[in-house]
Design a protein around this motif. Structure first.
Motif, PDB file in Angstrom:
ATOM      1  N   LYS A  96       0.831  -1.208   0.000  1.00  0.00           N
ATOM      2  CA  LYS A  96       0.000   0.000   0.000  1.00  0.00           C
ATOM      3  C   LYS A  96       0.863   1.254   0.000  1.00  0.00           C
ATOM      4  O   LYS A  96       0.581   2.225  -0.719  1.00  0.00           O
ATOM      5  CB  LYS A  96      -0.916  -0.011   1.222  1.00  0.00           C
ATOM      6  N   GLU A  97       1.930   1.243   0.802  1.00  0.00           N
ATOM      7  CA  GLU A  97       2.816   2.404   0.863  1.00  0.00           C
ATOM      8  C   GLU A  97       3.480   2.665  -0.483  1.00  0.00           C
ATOM      9  O   GLU A  97       3.542   3.818  -0.948  1.00  0.00           O
ATOM     10  CB  GLU A  97       3.892   2.179   1.933  1.00  0.00           C
ATOM     11  N   ASN A 100       0.918   4.067  -2.906  1.00  0.00           N
ATOM     12  CA  ASN A 100       0.582   5.456  -2.584  1.00  0.00           C
ATOM     13  C   ASN A 100       1.710   6.411  -2.926  1.00  0.00           C
ATOM     14  O   ASN A 100       1.476   7.592  -3.213  1.00  0.00           O
ATOM     15  CB  ASN A 100       0.229   5.580  -1.101  1.00  0.00           C
ATOM     16  N   TYR A 128      -3.611  -3.516  -6.261  1.00  0.00           N
ATOM     17  CA  TYR A 128      -2.337  -2.799  -6.345  1.00  0.00           C
ATOM     18  C   TYR A 128      -1.455  -3.274  -7.499  1.00  0.00           C
ATOM     19  O   TYR A 128      -0.468  -2.608  -7.818  1.00  0.00           O
ATOM     20  CB  TYR A 128      -1.568  -2.945  -5.035  1.00  0.00           C
TER      21      TYR A 128
END
Length: 217
Positions: A96-97, A100, A128
């Motif tokens: 996720k990081e 993002n 993702y």
């Protein structure tokens, strides 16, 4: 994080804590069929390879006409327990990081397409990874086809692509595709084997991997 545009992850042993179950399922399949059971080391070594290459190594001398039998029993044992498998601690947060932050993310795996699709859905990480490649639609690792197709699909350069995996097959594929490779030691292959392939770094856990990517990505 500006050096890499595309980060490609292996799945089993890199994001999913599945190497032990894969090895045990291979051994159980051999027992079911009265075939000599591969050692733990030999069973773990094949993780990441396509089916035929894996069986050739794990069960040398096995007639090719028996590959489907072994594959069927392997799937029986693995699918009976794959709902128990979990992502490595911190893996979901890392993906996720990275997303993002703006990285393009992909998967290159020895799993089948059906197997990966199932894993992406169950894990919740499918959103993702816009593009993925599997062993039943490309040549098996360490052939560079999976990475080459991903590089072309994302329209990036090999020099801005990073392959992350837990096996020498992953790192050799990275070399063959002229990309960068990074090893993780918490999966199938031990650190000395990974270091022999001269990766950029070897991470002992997901936290170390995340810290390295924050500094060098």
């Amino acid at each position: 994080m500006a050096n890499f545009q595309l980060i490609v992850f292996d799945w089993d042993g890199t994001l999913l804590d599945s190497t032990g179950m894969i090895a045990a399922s291979i051994q159980a399949a051999a027992r079911d069929l009265g075939i000599a059971e591969p050692s733990d080391e030999r069973a773990r070594h094949i993780i990441g390879l396509g089916l035929i290459d894996a069986l050739r190594y794990a069960m040398p001398g096995l007639p090719p006409e028996r590959y489907n039998e072994v594959a069927e029993r392997y799937r029986y044992h693995y699918l009976a327990r794959d709902h128990e498998l979990l992502l490595f601690p911190g893996a979901a947060e890392l993906i996720k990081e990275l997303s993002n932050t703006g990285f393009q993310l992909a998967v290159a795996t020895g799993k089948s397409r059906n197997g990966l699709n199932r894993a992406l859905e169950v894990s919740g990480l499918g959103r993702y990874f816009r593009i993925t490649r599997c062993a039943d639609e490309c040549y098996s690792k360490p052939h560079p086809q999976m990475l080459e197709e991903l590089i072309e699909a994302f329209d990036v350069a090999p020099a801005t692509t990073l392959m992350i995996g837990d096996t020498t097959h992953d790192l050799q594929m990275a070399k063959n595709a002229r990309t960068h490779g990074l090893g993780v030691t918490y999966g199938a292959h031990p650190r000395p084997m990974l270091e022999a392939e001269a990766p950029l770094f070897c991470a002992d856990n997901v936290s170390q991997l995340a810290a390295w990517l924050r500094r060098h990505g």
